[in-house]
Design a protein around this motif. Sequence first.
Motif, mmCIF file in Angstrom:
data_model
loop_
_atom_site.group_PDB
_atom_site.id
_atom_site.type_symbol
_atom_site.label_atom_id
_atom_site.label_comp_id
_atom_site.label_asym_id
_atom_site.label_seq_id
_atom_site.Cartn_x
_atom_site.Cartn_y
_atom_site.Cartn_z
ATOM 1 N N LEU A 27 0.850 -1.195 0.000
ATOM 2 C CA LEU A 27 0.000 0.000 0.000
ATOM 3 C C LEU A 27 0.884 1.243 0.000
ATOM 4 O O LEU A 27 1.958 1.250 0.588
ATOM 5 C CB LEU A 27 -0.904 0.004 1.222
ATOM 6 N N PRO A 28 0.438 2.306 -0.640
ATOM 7 C CA PRO A 28 1.239 3.539 -0.624
ATOM 8 C C PRO A 28 1.294 4.138 0.776
ATOM 9 O O PRO A 28 0.303 4.129 1.519
ATOM 10 C CB PRO A 28 0.493 4.456 -1.598
ATOM 11 N N ALA A 29 2.444 4.639 1.150
ATOM 12 C CA ALA A 29 2.605 5.251 2.471
ATOM 13 C C ALA A 29 1.869 6.589 2.504
ATOM 14 O O ALA A 29 1.862 7.329 1.517
ATOM 15 C CB ALA A 29 4.083 5.467 2.774
ATOM 16 N N PRO A 30 1.215 6.915 3.624
ATOM 17 C CA PRO A 30 0.542 8.221 3.734
ATOM 18 C C PRO A 30 1.544 9.362 3.605
ATOM 19 O O PRO A 30 2.745 9.200 3.853
ATOM 20 C CB PRO A 30 -0.078 8.176 5.138
ATOM 21 N N GLU A 31 1.044 10.509 3.229
ATOM 22 C CA GLU A 31 1.892 11.690 3.102
ATOM 23 C C GLU A 31 2.489 12.042 4.468
ATOM 24 O O GLU A 31 1.791 12.082 5.472
ATOM 25 C CB GLU A 31 1.079 12.861 2.564
ATOM 26 N N GLY A 32 3.773 12.257 4.488
ATOM 27 C CA GLY A 32 4.462 12.570 5.721
ATOM 28 C C GLY A 32 5.107 11.369 6.388
ATOM 29 O O GLY A 32 5.785 11.525 7.405
ATOM 30 N N VAL A 33 4.898 10.158 5.848
ATOM 31 C CA VAL A 33 5.486 8.941 6.394
ATOM 32 C C VAL A 33 6.511 8.410 5.403
ATOM 33 O O VAL A 33 6.210 8.209 4.224
ATOM 34 C CB VAL A 33 4.409 7.865 6.659
ATOM 35 N N SER A 34 7.731 8.206 5.871
ATOM 36 C CA SER A 34 8.776 7.687 4.988
ATOM 37 C C SER A 34 8.477 6.245 4.599
ATOM 38 O O SER A 34 7.772 5.526 5.302
ATOM 39 C CB SER A 34 10.139 7.768 5.683
ATOM 40 N N ARG A 35 9.052 5.835 3.463
ATOM 41 C CA ARG A 35 8.805 4.485 2.987
ATOM 42 C C ARG A 35 9.344 3.434 3.958
ATOM 43 O O ARG A 35 8.708 2.403 4.215
ATOM 44 C CB ARG A 35 9.460 4.291 1.613
ATOM 45 N N VAL A 36 10.495 3.682 4.546
ATOM 46 C CA VAL A 36 11.088 2.703 5.452
ATOM 47 C C VAL A 36 10.248 2.585 6.731
ATOM 48 O O VAL A 36 10.107 1.497 7.290
ATOM 49 C CB VAL A 36 12.551 3.079 5.775
ATOM 50 N N ALA A 37 9.663 3.708 7.183
ATOM 51 C CA ALA A 37 8.798 3.659 8.364
ATOM 52 C C ALA A 37 7.541 2.837 8.071
ATOM 53 O O ALA A 37 7.080 2.050 8.912
ATOM 54 C CB ALA A 37 8.417 5.063 8.804
#
Length: 565
Positions: free
Chosen positions: A116-126
Amino acid sequence: MASFAVTSSLNLRFRPLSTPKPRRPATPKSLHLTHKLRTLVKNSITNSINPHSHDRIPFANQNPAFSLPAPNRNPIAAAAAAPPSSPPSAPVQPWQGAAMKPLIASIATGVILWFLPAPEGVSRVAWQLLSIFLATIVGIITQPLPLGAVALMGLGACVLTKTLTFAAAFSAFGDPIPWLIALAFFFARGFIKTGLGNRIAYQFVSLFGSSSLGLGYSLVFSEALLAPAIPSVSARAGGIFLPLVKSLCVACGSNVGDGTEEKLGSWLMLTCFQTSVISSAMFLTGMAANPLAANLTLSTINMSIGWMDWAKAAIVPGLVSLIVVPFLLYIIYPPTVKSSPDAPKLAKEKLEKMGPMSKNEIIMAGTLLLTVGLWISGSVLNVDAVTAAILGLSVLLITGVVTWKECLAESVAWDTLTWFAALIAMAGYLNKYGLISWFSQTVVQFVGGLGLSWQLSFGVLVLLYFYSHYFFASGAAHIGAMFTAFLSVATALGTPPYLGACVLAFVSNLMGGITHYGIGSAPVFYGAGYVPLGKWWGYGFLISIVNLVIWLGVGGLWWKAIGLW
Protein backbone atom coordinates in the motif's frame (compact mmCIF):
# COMPACT_ATOMS: atom_id res chain seq x y z
CA MET A 1 -0.25 -95.54 12.66
CA ALA A 2 -0.12 -91.80 12.99
CA SER A 3 2.11 -91.70 9.95
CA PHE A 4 -0.32 -93.88 8.08
CA ALA A 5 -3.21 -91.64 9.04
CA VAL A 6 -1.38 -88.56 7.81
CA THR A 7 -0.51 -90.34 4.56
CA SER A 8 -4.09 -91.43 4.07
CA SER A 9 -5.33 -87.91 4.62
CA LEU A 10 -2.98 -86.60 1.99
CA ASN A 11 -4.06 -89.22 -0.60
CA LEU A 12 -7.85 -89.39 -0.99
CA ARG A 13 -7.90 -92.73 -2.98
CA PHE A 14 -8.42 -96.06 -1.08
CA ARG A 15 -6.13 -98.91 -2.19
CA PRO A 16 -7.40 -102.57 -2.56
CA LEU A 17 -6.39 -104.99 0.13
CA SER A 18 -4.36 -107.04 -2.35
CA THR A 19 -2.19 -104.10 -3.20
CA PRO A 20 1.26 -104.47 -1.65
CA LYS A 21 1.88 -102.18 1.23
CA PRO A 22 3.82 -99.18 0.04
CA ARG A 23 7.25 -98.48 1.36
CA ARG A 24 7.28 -96.24 4.34
CA PRO A 25 8.93 -92.93 3.46
CA ALA A 26 12.08 -91.95 5.26
CA THR A 27 11.50 -90.05 8.41
CA PRO A 28 12.13 -86.41 7.67
CA LYS A 29 14.52 -84.36 9.66
CA SER A 30 13.18 -82.30 12.45
CA LEU A 31 11.02 -79.49 11.06
CA HIS A 32 10.23 -76.40 13.05
CA LEU A 33 6.75 -75.23 12.11
CA THR A 34 5.12 -71.94 12.87
CA HIS A 35 1.94 -71.75 14.90
CA LYS A 36 -0.05 -71.30 11.70
CA LEU A 37 1.46 -74.42 10.07
CA ARG A 38 0.95 -76.49 13.21
CA THR A 39 -2.70 -75.54 13.17
CA LEU A 40 -3.08 -76.56 9.51
CA VAL A 41 -1.46 -79.95 10.18
CA LYS A 42 -3.76 -80.55 13.12
CA ASN A 43 -6.81 -79.70 11.01
CA SER A 44 -5.58 -82.04 8.24
CA ILE A 45 -5.28 -84.93 10.69
CA THR A 46 -8.75 -84.25 11.96
CA ASN A 47 -10.16 -84.18 8.43
CA SER A 48 -8.75 -87.66 7.75
CA ILE A 49 -11.69 -89.06 9.69
CA ASN A 50 -13.98 -87.82 6.90
CA PRO A 51 -11.81 -87.21 3.85
CA HIS A 52 -14.68 -85.81 1.77
CA SER A 53 -16.03 -83.38 4.31
CA HIS A 54 -13.93 -80.45 3.03
CA ASP A 55 -13.14 -81.28 -0.53
CA ARG A 56 -13.25 -77.73 -1.84
CA ILE A 57 -11.02 -74.77 -0.79
CA PRO A 58 -11.94 -71.25 -1.93
CA PHE A 59 -9.09 -69.11 -3.22
CA ALA A 60 -8.17 -66.16 -1.07
CA ASN A 61 -9.61 -62.82 -2.23
CA GLN A 62 -11.90 -64.62 -4.73
CA ASN A 63 -15.63 -65.10 -4.83
CA PRO A 64 -16.46 -68.24 -2.82
CA ALA A 65 -18.55 -69.55 -5.78
CA PHE A 66 -15.35 -70.11 -7.73
CA SER A 67 -13.59 -73.07 -6.12
CA LEU A 68 -11.68 -76.08 -7.25
CA PRO A 69 -11.27 -79.58 -5.86
CA ALA A 70 -8.43 -80.04 -3.44
CA PRO A 71 -6.69 -83.19 -4.57
CA ASN A 72 -3.72 -82.77 -2.27
CA ARG A 73 -4.17 -81.48 1.25
CA ASN A 74 -0.58 -80.60 2.00
CA PRO A 75 -0.63 -78.07 4.86
CA ILE A 76 2.93 -76.92 4.24
CA ALA A 77 2.24 -76.22 0.58
CA ALA A 78 -1.02 -74.46 1.45
CA ALA A 79 0.73 -72.25 3.97
CA ALA A 80 3.45 -71.45 1.45
CA ALA A 81 0.82 -70.44 -1.11
CA ALA A 82 -0.91 -68.07 1.34
CA PRO A 83 -0.10 -64.41 0.79
CA PRO A 84 2.36 -63.00 3.33
CA SER A 85 0.85 -60.84 6.06
CA SER A 86 1.44 -57.14 5.51
CA PRO A 87 3.71 -55.45 8.05
CA PRO A 88 2.00 -53.08 10.50
CA SER A 89 1.77 -49.57 9.15
CA ALA A 90 3.99 -46.99 10.85
CA PRO A 91 2.10 -44.47 13.02
CA VAL A 92 1.47 -41.17 11.30
CA GLN A 93 3.70 -38.49 12.77
CA PRO A 94 1.74 -35.34 13.74
CA TRP A 95 2.67 -32.10 12.00
CA GLN A 96 5.11 -30.21 14.19
CA GLY A 97 5.50 -27.12 12.05
CA ALA A 98 3.53 -23.90 11.95
CA ALA A 99 -0.25 -23.70 11.98
CA MET A 100 -0.75 -22.72 8.35
CA LYS A 101 -3.92 -20.59 8.52
CA PRO A 102 -2.59 -18.24 11.24
CA LEU A 103 0.76 -18.10 9.45
CA ILE A 104 -0.89 -17.13 6.16
CA ALA A 105 -2.99 -14.49 7.94
CA SER A 106 0.12 -12.99 9.52
CA ILE A 107 2.11 -12.92 6.28
CA ALA A 108 -0.86 -11.57 4.30
CA THR A 109 -1.22 -8.66 6.74
CA GLY A 110 2.38 -7.64 6.23
CA VAL A 111 2.36 -8.11 2.45
CA ILE A 112 -0.83 -6.09 1.92
CA LEU A 113 0.40 -3.19 4.05
CA TRP A 114 3.85 -3.36 2.46
CA PHE A 115 2.50 -2.69 -1.03
CA LEU A 116 0.00 0.00 0.00
CA PRO A 117 1.24 3.54 -0.62
CA ALA A 118 2.60 5.25 2.47
CA PRO A 119 0.54 8.22 3.73
CA GLU A 120 1.89 11.69 3.10
CA GLY A 121 4.46 12.57 5.72
CA VAL A 122 5.49 8.94 6.39
CA SER A 123 8.78 7.69 4.99
CA ARG A 124 8.80 4.49 2.99
CA VAL A 125 11.09 2.70 5.45
CA ALA A 126 8.80 3.66 8.36
CA TRP A 127 5.81 2.24 6.49
CA GLN A 128 7.67 -0.97 5.71
CA LEU A 129 8.62 -1.37 9.37
CA LEU A 130 4.99 -0.77 10.36
CA SER A 131 3.85 -3.54 8.01
CA ILE A 132 6.35 -6.00 9.54
CA PHE A 133 5.46 -4.89 13.06
CA LEU A 134 1.72 -5.40 12.49
CA ALA A 135 2.34 -8.76 10.81
CA THR A 136 4.32 -9.78 13.88
CA ILE A 137 1.53 -8.62 16.18
CA VAL A 138 -1.01 -10.67 14.18
CA GLY A 139 1.33 -13.66 14.46
CA ILE A 140 1.69 -13.15 18.20
CA ILE A 141 -2.10 -13.03 18.55
CA THR A 142 -2.88 -16.05 16.33
CA GLN A 143 0.28 -18.00 17.31
CA PRO A 144 1.16 -20.10 14.27
CA LEU A 145 4.38 -20.78 16.20
CA PRO A 146 5.54 -20.03 19.76
CA LEU A 147 5.80 -16.31 20.48
CA GLY A 148 9.59 -16.23 20.48
CA ALA A 149 9.70 -17.91 17.07
CA VAL A 150 7.17 -15.45 15.62
CA ALA A 151 9.11 -12.48 16.97
CA LEU A 152 12.40 -13.86 15.67
CA MET A 153 10.86 -14.27 12.22
CA GLY A 154 9.72 -10.64 12.39
CA LEU A 155 13.26 -9.50 13.16
CA GLY A 156 14.50 -11.70 10.34
CA ALA A 157 12.08 -10.03 7.94
CA CYS A 158 13.35 -6.61 9.05
CA VAL A 159 16.94 -7.60 8.32
CA LEU A 160 16.13 -9.45 5.08
CA THR A 161 14.26 -6.48 3.61
CA LYS A 162 16.96 -4.01 4.77
CA THR A 163 14.33 -2.23 6.84
CA LEU A 164 16.62 -2.54 9.86
CA THR A 165 20.24 -3.48 10.17
CA PHE A 166 21.09 -6.56 12.20
CA ALA A 167 22.45 -4.39 15.01
CA ALA A 168 19.27 -2.29 15.05
CA ALA A 169 16.93 -5.28 14.90
CA PHE A 170 18.61 -6.97 17.86
CA SER A 171 19.45 -3.81 19.78
CA ALA A 172 16.76 -4.34 22.42
CA PHE A 173 18.46 -7.51 23.63
CA GLY A 174 20.70 -5.06 25.45
CA ASP A 175 17.70 -3.39 27.08
CA PRO A 176 17.50 -4.11 30.83
CA ILE A 177 13.73 -4.72 31.01
CA PRO A 178 13.60 -8.03 29.04
CA TRP A 179 16.51 -9.34 31.09
CA LEU A 180 14.83 -8.28 34.33
CA ILE A 181 11.76 -10.27 33.29
CA ALA A 182 13.87 -13.34 32.46
CA LEU A 183 15.69 -13.07 35.81
CA ALA A 184 12.31 -12.99 37.54
CA PHE A 185 11.58 -16.48 36.22
CA PHE A 186 14.90 -17.72 37.60
CA PHE A 187 13.99 -16.29 41.01
CA ALA A 188 10.63 -18.05 40.77
CA ARG A 189 12.45 -21.34 40.16
CA GLY A 190 14.41 -20.89 43.40
CA PHE A 191 11.27 -19.90 45.29
CA ILE A 192 9.51 -23.11 44.33
CA LYS A 193 12.52 -25.44 44.45
CA THR A 194 13.51 -24.53 48.00
CA GLY A 195 9.96 -24.72 49.32
CA LEU A 196 10.03 -21.09 50.49
CA GLY A 197 7.25 -20.26 48.04
CA ASN A 198 5.06 -23.00 49.48
CA ARG A 199 5.82 -21.87 53.03
CA ILE A 200 4.77 -18.28 52.28
CA ALA A 201 1.79 -19.50 50.25
CA TYR A 202 0.57 -21.63 53.14
CA GLN A 203 0.95 -18.64 55.45
CA PHE A 204 -1.29 -16.59 53.14
CA VAL A 205 -3.80 -19.42 52.86
CA SER A 206 -3.89 -19.85 56.63
CA LEU A 207 -4.76 -16.17 57.02
CA PHE A 208 -6.95 -15.42 53.98
CA GLY A 209 -7.56 -18.74 52.25
CA SER A 210 -11.13 -19.43 53.33
CA SER A 211 -12.19 -17.82 50.04
CA SER A 212 -10.45 -17.28 46.71
CA LEU A 213 -11.63 -13.67 46.65
CA GLY A 214 -10.09 -12.96 50.04
CA LEU A 215 -6.83 -14.53 48.91
CA GLY A 216 -6.82 -12.35 45.80
CA TYR A 217 -7.46 -9.14 47.69
CA SER A 218 -4.66 -9.92 50.13
CA LEU A 219 -2.21 -10.15 47.23
CA VAL A 220 -3.59 -7.06 45.49
CA PHE A 221 -3.18 -4.77 48.48
CA SER A 222 0.16 -6.27 49.43
CA GLU A 223 1.46 -5.35 45.98
CA ALA A 224 -0.04 -1.86 46.25
CA LEU A 225 1.77 -1.30 49.55
CA LEU A 226 5.10 -2.17 47.93
CA ALA A 227 4.48 -0.03 44.83
CA PRO A 228 5.80 3.28 46.23
CA ALA A 229 8.95 1.58 47.53
CA ILE A 230 9.87 -0.48 44.44
CA PRO A 231 9.76 1.72 41.33
CA SER A 232 10.09 -1.16 38.88
CA VAL A 233 6.79 -2.90 38.16
CA SER A 234 8.77 -5.68 36.49
CA ALA A 235 10.73 -6.24 39.71
CA ARG A 236 7.62 -6.20 41.89
CA ALA A 237 5.69 -8.54 39.65
CA GLY A 238 8.48 -10.90 38.69
CA GLY A 239 10.77 -10.92 41.67
CA ILE A 240 8.16 -10.99 44.42
CA PHE A 241 4.61 -11.74 43.34
CA LEU A 242 5.00 -14.14 40.44
CA PRO A 243 6.83 -16.73 42.60
CA LEU A 244 4.29 -16.25 45.36
CA VAL A 245 1.25 -16.51 43.10
CA LYS A 246 2.64 -19.59 41.33
CA SER A 247 3.25 -21.25 44.68
CA LEU A 248 -0.28 -20.44 45.82
CA CYS A 249 -1.73 -21.91 42.64
CA VAL A 250 0.28 -25.11 42.97
CA ALA A 251 -0.58 -25.41 46.66
CA CYS A 252 -4.27 -25.15 45.77
CA GLY A 253 -4.01 -27.78 43.03
CA SER A 254 -4.12 -25.39 40.07
CA ASN A 255 -1.38 -26.25 37.58
CA VAL A 256 -0.54 -25.39 33.99
CA GLY A 257 -1.21 -28.03 31.38
CA ASP A 258 -3.37 -30.48 33.31
CA GLY A 259 -6.76 -28.81 32.95
CA THR A 260 -6.78 -27.27 36.43
CA GLU A 261 -5.71 -23.76 35.36
CA GLU A 262 -9.13 -22.25 36.02
CA LYS A 263 -9.37 -23.81 39.46
CA LEU A 264 -7.58 -20.72 40.83
CA GLY A 265 -4.57 -19.79 38.71
CA SER A 266 -6.26 -18.13 35.71
CA TRP A 267 -8.25 -15.67 37.79
CA LEU A 268 -5.43 -15.01 40.25
CA MET A 269 -2.80 -14.34 37.56
CA LEU A 270 -5.06 -12.02 35.58
CA THR A 271 -6.17 -10.20 38.73
CA CYS A 272 -2.63 -9.63 39.98
CA PHE A 273 -1.57 -8.35 36.57
CA GLN A 274 -4.48 -5.96 36.04
CA THR A 275 -4.11 -4.50 39.52
CA SER A 276 -0.34 -4.09 39.08
CA VAL A 277 -0.97 -1.41 36.44
CA ILE A 278 -3.35 0.33 38.86
CA SER A 279 -0.85 0.40 41.72
CA SER A 280 1.77 1.68 39.27
CA ALA A 281 -0.51 4.60 38.40
CA MET A 282 -1.09 5.54 42.05
CA PHE A 283 2.45 6.70 42.89
CA LEU A 284 5.16 8.72 41.22
CA THR A 285 7.60 5.94 42.12
CA GLY A 286 5.19 3.15 41.13
CA MET A 287 6.65 2.76 37.64
CA ALA A 288 10.07 3.63 36.29
CA ALA A 289 8.65 5.87 33.53
CA ASN A 290 6.47 7.99 35.83
CA PRO A 291 9.27 10.47 36.63
CA LEU A 292 9.69 10.94 32.86
CA ALA A 293 6.06 12.06 32.64
CA ALA A 294 6.66 14.48 35.52
CA ASN A 295 9.76 15.91 33.80
CA LEU A 296 7.93 16.34 30.49
CA THR A 297 5.11 18.10 32.34
CA LEU A 298 7.59 20.57 33.77
CA SER A 299 9.18 21.26 30.39
CA THR A 300 5.83 21.56 28.55
CA ILE A 301 3.61 23.61 30.89
CA ASN A 302 6.21 24.75 33.46
CA MET A 303 4.38 23.00 36.30
CA SER A 304 5.79 20.22 38.49
CA ILE A 305 4.08 17.12 39.82
CA GLY A 306 5.55 16.16 43.20
CA TRP A 307 5.30 12.79 44.95
CA MET A 308 2.52 13.91 47.29
CA ASP A 309 0.70 15.76 44.50
CA TRP A 310 0.64 12.60 42.41
CA ALA A 311 -0.47 10.36 45.29
CA LYS A 312 -3.17 12.78 46.41
CA ALA A 313 -4.71 12.97 42.94
CA ALA A 314 -4.51 9.21 42.29
CA ILE A 315 -5.39 7.70 45.65
CA VAL A 316 -9.20 7.79 45.36
CA PRO A 317 -9.67 6.46 41.78
CA GLY A 318 -6.82 4.02 42.44
CA LEU A 319 -8.44 2.51 45.53
CA VAL A 320 -11.80 2.25 43.75
CA SER A 321 -10.14 0.41 40.86
CA LEU A 322 -8.28 -1.94 43.22
CA ILE A 323 -11.61 -2.89 44.79
CA VAL A 324 -13.72 -3.11 41.62
CA VAL A 325 -11.38 -4.87 39.18
CA PRO A 326 -10.71 -8.07 41.20
CA PHE A 327 -14.41 -8.43 41.99
CA LEU A 328 -15.41 -7.86 38.36
CA LEU A 329 -12.94 -10.49 37.15
CA TYR A 330 -14.23 -12.78 39.88
CA ILE A 331 -17.68 -12.52 38.28
CA ILE A 332 -16.80 -12.70 34.58
CA TYR A 333 -13.75 -15.02 34.79
CA PRO A 334 -14.33 -16.85 38.08
CA PRO A 335 -12.16 -19.51 39.66
CA THR A 336 -13.92 -22.86 39.84
CA VAL A 337 -13.02 -23.12 43.52
CA LYS A 338 -14.50 -20.08 45.24
CA SER A 339 -14.56 -21.08 48.89
CA SER A 340 -12.68 -23.59 50.96
CA PRO A 341 -13.51 -23.29 54.67
CA ASP A 342 -11.04 -26.05 55.55
CA ALA A 343 -8.16 -24.48 53.62
CA PRO A 344 -6.72 -22.42 56.52
CA LYS A 345 -6.68 -25.48 58.77
CA LEU A 346 -5.07 -27.64 56.12
CA ALA A 347 -2.49 -24.93 55.43
CA LYS A 348 -1.51 -24.83 59.09
CA GLU A 349 -1.11 -28.62 59.07
CA LYS A 350 1.12 -28.34 55.99
CA LEU A 351 3.26 -25.74 57.75
CA GLU A 352 3.67 -28.02 60.76
CA LYS A 353 4.77 -30.88 58.49
CA MET A 354 7.29 -28.61 56.74
CA GLY A 355 8.99 -27.92 60.06
CA PRO A 356 11.65 -25.22 60.44
CA MET A 357 13.17 -23.45 57.45
CA SER A 358 15.88 -25.37 55.60
CA LYS A 359 19.30 -23.93 54.79
CA ASN A 360 18.30 -23.29 51.17
CA GLU A 361 15.09 -21.57 52.26
CA ILE A 362 17.09 -19.25 54.49
CA ILE A 363 19.51 -18.45 51.66
CA MET A 364 16.59 -17.82 49.30
CA ALA A 365 14.86 -15.54 51.79
CA GLY A 366 18.07 -13.62 52.51
CA THR A 367 18.75 -13.20 48.79
CA LEU A 368 15.22 -11.92 48.22
CA LEU A 369 15.56 -9.39 51.04
CA LEU A 370 18.91 -8.24 49.63
CA THR A 371 17.45 -7.81 46.14
CA VAL A 372 14.33 -5.99 47.33
CA GLY A 373 16.49 -3.76 49.53
CA LEU A 374 18.58 -2.79 46.51
CA TRP A 375 15.43 -2.14 44.50
CA ILE A 376 14.15 0.19 47.21
CA SER A 377 17.42 2.04 47.80
CA GLY A 378 18.78 1.72 44.28
CA SER A 379 18.45 5.40 43.46
CA VAL A 380 20.56 6.28 46.50
CA LEU A 381 23.17 3.58 45.91
CA ASN A 382 23.14 4.07 42.12
CA VAL A 383 22.22 0.41 41.53
CA ASP A 384 19.54 -0.21 38.92
CA ALA A 385 16.92 -2.95 39.15
CA VAL A 386 18.47 -5.40 36.71
CA THR A 387 21.90 -5.13 38.36
CA ALA A 388 20.32 -5.91 41.72
CA ALA A 389 18.55 -8.93 40.20
CA ILE A 390 21.78 -10.22 38.64
CA LEU A 391 23.51 -9.89 42.02
CA GLY A 392 20.72 -11.87 43.68
CA LEU A 393 20.85 -14.60 41.02
CA SER A 394 24.62 -14.79 41.42
CA VAL A 395 24.17 -15.55 45.11
CA LEU A 396 21.69 -18.31 44.29
CA LEU A 397 24.03 -19.82 41.68
CA ILE A 398 27.10 -19.70 43.94
CA THR A 399 25.27 -21.36 46.83
CA GLY A 400 23.69 -23.98 44.57
CA VAL A 401 20.15 -22.98 45.47
CA VAL A 402 19.56 -22.62 41.72
CA THR A 403 21.80 -24.23 39.11
CA TRP A 404 22.60 -22.84 35.68
CA LYS A 405 21.15 -25.96 34.08
CA GLU A 406 17.84 -25.14 35.77
CA CYS A 407 18.03 -21.60 34.43
CA LEU A 408 18.60 -22.93 30.93
CA ALA A 409 15.60 -25.22 31.37
CA GLU A 410 13.31 -22.23 32.01
CA SER A 411 12.15 -22.11 28.39
CA VAL A 412 9.40 -19.59 29.14
CA ALA A 413 12.00 -17.11 30.41
CA TRP A 414 14.06 -17.32 27.22
CA ASP A 415 10.98 -17.25 25.02
CA THR A 416 9.68 -14.14 26.79
CA LEU A 417 13.09 -12.48 26.56
CA THR A 418 13.10 -13.07 22.80
CA TRP A 419 9.66 -11.81 21.84
CA PHE A 420 9.63 -8.89 24.26
CA ALA A 421 13.03 -7.63 23.10
CA ALA A 422 11.93 -7.98 19.47
CA LEU A 423 8.81 -5.87 20.03
CA ILE A 424 10.77 -3.22 21.93
CA ALA A 425 13.24 -2.93 19.03
CA MET A 426 10.57 -2.61 16.34
CA ALA A 427 8.45 -0.18 18.36
CA GLY A 428 11.51 1.93 19.16
CA TYR A 429 12.47 2.27 15.52
CA LEU A 430 8.92 3.16 14.54
CA ASN A 431 9.44 6.17 16.77
CA LYS A 432 12.92 6.91 15.40
CA TYR A 433 11.65 6.74 11.82
CA GLY A 434 9.06 9.43 12.62
CA LEU A 435 5.89 7.36 12.40
CA ILE A 436 4.79 8.14 15.96
CA SER A 437 5.33 11.88 15.59
CA TRP A 438 3.33 11.81 12.33
CA PHE A 439 0.54 9.96 14.13
CA SER A 440 0.53 12.50 16.98
CA GLN A 441 0.34 15.44 14.61
CA THR A 442 -2.46 13.79 12.63
CA VAL A 443 -4.46 13.21 15.81
CA VAL A 444 -3.89 16.78 16.93
CA GLN A 445 -5.19 18.18 13.65
CA PHE A 446 -8.17 15.83 13.66
CA VAL A 447 -9.32 16.54 17.22
CA GLY A 448 -8.65 20.27 16.91
CA GLY A 449 -10.90 20.44 13.85
CA LEU A 450 -13.91 18.81 15.53
CA GLY A 451 -14.97 22.01 17.30
CA LEU A 452 -15.87 20.19 20.55
CA SER A 453 -15.80 21.48 24.13
CA TRP A 454 -12.55 21.01 25.95
CA GLN A 455 -14.04 18.17 28.01
CA LEU A 456 -15.05 16.16 24.94
CA SER A 457 -11.87 17.05 23.05
CA PHE A 458 -9.77 15.93 25.98
CA GLY A 459 -11.79 12.71 26.23
CA VAL A 460 -11.06 11.93 22.58
CA LEU A 461 -7.38 12.69 23.10
CA VAL A 462 -7.22 10.38 26.12
CA LEU A 463 -8.83 7.52 24.17
CA LEU A 464 -6.45 7.95 21.23
CA TYR A 465 -3.46 8.20 23.55
CA PHE A 466 -4.60 5.17 25.55
CA TYR A 467 -5.36 2.72 22.73
CA SER A 468 -2.39 3.71 20.60
CA HIS A 469 -0.46 1.71 23.19
CA TYR A 470 -1.11 -1.40 21.10
CA PHE A 471 1.87 -0.16 19.07
CA PHE A 472 4.18 0.10 22.09
CA ALA A 473 6.01 -2.46 24.16
CA SER A 474 7.16 0.07 26.75
CA GLY A 475 5.46 2.74 28.80
CA ALA A 476 8.60 4.85 28.70
CA ALA A 477 8.70 4.73 24.89
CA HIS A 478 5.05 5.74 24.67
CA ILE A 479 5.47 8.62 27.10
CA GLY A 480 8.61 9.84 25.36
CA ALA A 481 6.99 9.73 21.93
CA MET A 482 3.51 11.14 22.53
CA PHE A 483 3.11 12.71 25.98
CA THR A 484 4.38 16.18 25.09
CA ALA A 485 2.37 16.44 21.85
CA PHE A 486 -0.90 15.35 23.43
CA LEU A 487 -0.44 17.56 26.49
CA SER A 488 0.29 20.55 24.26
CA VAL A 489 -2.84 19.96 22.17
CA ALA A 490 -5.02 19.39 25.23
CA THR A 491 -3.83 22.67 26.73
CA ALA A 492 -4.40 24.51 23.43
CA LEU A 493 -7.99 23.16 23.28
CA GLY A 494 -8.79 24.56 26.73
CA THR A 495 -8.03 21.66 29.07
CA PRO A 496 -6.64 22.84 32.44
CA PRO A 497 -2.91 22.16 31.97
CA TYR A 498 -2.23 20.52 35.33
CA LEU A 499 -5.31 18.28 35.03
CA GLY A 500 -4.31 17.25 31.53
CA ALA A 501 -0.78 16.36 32.66
CA CYS A 502 -2.01 14.28 35.62
CA VAL A 503 -4.57 12.36 33.58
CA LEU A 504 -2.12 11.55 30.79
CA ALA A 505 0.44 10.47 33.39
CA PHE A 506 -2.06 8.17 35.11
CA VAL A 507 -3.32 6.51 31.93
CA SER A 508 0.29 6.00 30.82
CA ASN A 509 0.25 3.21 33.41
CA LEU A 510 -3.30 1.95 33.00
CA MET A 511 -2.90 1.41 29.25
CA GLY A 512 -0.28 -1.28 29.97
CA GLY A 513 -3.09 -3.70 30.83
CA ILE A 514 -4.46 -4.09 27.29
CA THR A 515 -1.78 -6.45 25.94
CA HIS A 516 0.70 -9.03 27.15
CA TYR A 517 3.65 -6.79 26.26
CA GLY A 518 2.54 -3.26 27.14
CA ILE A 519 4.15 -2.96 30.59
CA GLY A 520 6.89 -4.78 32.45
CA SER A 521 4.54 -6.93 34.54
CA ALA A 522 2.62 -8.19 31.49
CA PRO A 523 5.14 -10.73 30.11
CA VAL A 524 5.79 -11.92 33.67
CA PHE A 525 2.22 -12.92 34.49
CA TYR A 526 1.28 -13.98 30.96
CA GLY A 527 4.40 -16.13 30.72
CA ALA A 528 3.17 -18.22 33.66
CA GLY A 529 0.84 -19.89 31.13
CA TYR A 530 -2.43 -19.85 33.06
CA VAL A 531 -4.40 -17.52 30.74
CA PRO A 532 -4.77 -18.06 26.96
CA LEU A 533 -3.71 -15.12 24.81
CA GLY A 534 -7.18 -14.45 23.41
CA LYS A 535 -8.67 -14.18 26.89
CA TRP A 536 -5.72 -12.06 28.03
CA TRP A 537 -6.40 -9.48 25.32
CA GLY A 538 -10.19 -9.70 25.61
CA TYR A 539 -10.33 -9.18 29.35
CA GLY A 540 -7.57 -6.59 29.06
CA PHE A 541 -9.73 -4.49 26.74
CA LEU A 542 -12.77 -4.88 29.01
CA ILE A 543 -10.84 -3.88 32.14
CA SER A 544 -9.36 -0.91 30.27
CA ILE A 545 -12.88 0.44 29.74
CA VAL A 546 -13.70 -0.09 33.41
CA ASN A 547 -10.52 1.69 34.50
CA LEU A 548 -11.18 4.64 32.18
CA VAL A 549 -14.73 5.00 33.54
CA ILE A 550 -13.48 4.92 37.12
CA TRP A 551 -10.51 7.24 36.64
CA LEU A 552 -12.32 9.78 34.44
CA GLY A 553 -15.65 9.48 36.29
CA VAL A 554 -14.89 8.98 39.98
CA GLY A 555 -11.47 10.55 39.49
CA GLY A 556 -12.98 13.56 37.74
CA LEU A 557 -15.24 14.24 40.70
CA TRP A 558 -12.32 13.82 43.12
CA TRP A 559 -10.11 16.14 41.08
CA LYS A 560 -12.89 18.71 41.05
CA ALA A 561 -13.13 18.42 44.83
CA ILE A 562 -9.37 18.99 45.34
CA GLY A 563 -9.28 21.89 42.87
CA LEU A 564 -7.48 20.45 39.84
CA TRP A 565 -10.15 21.98 37.60
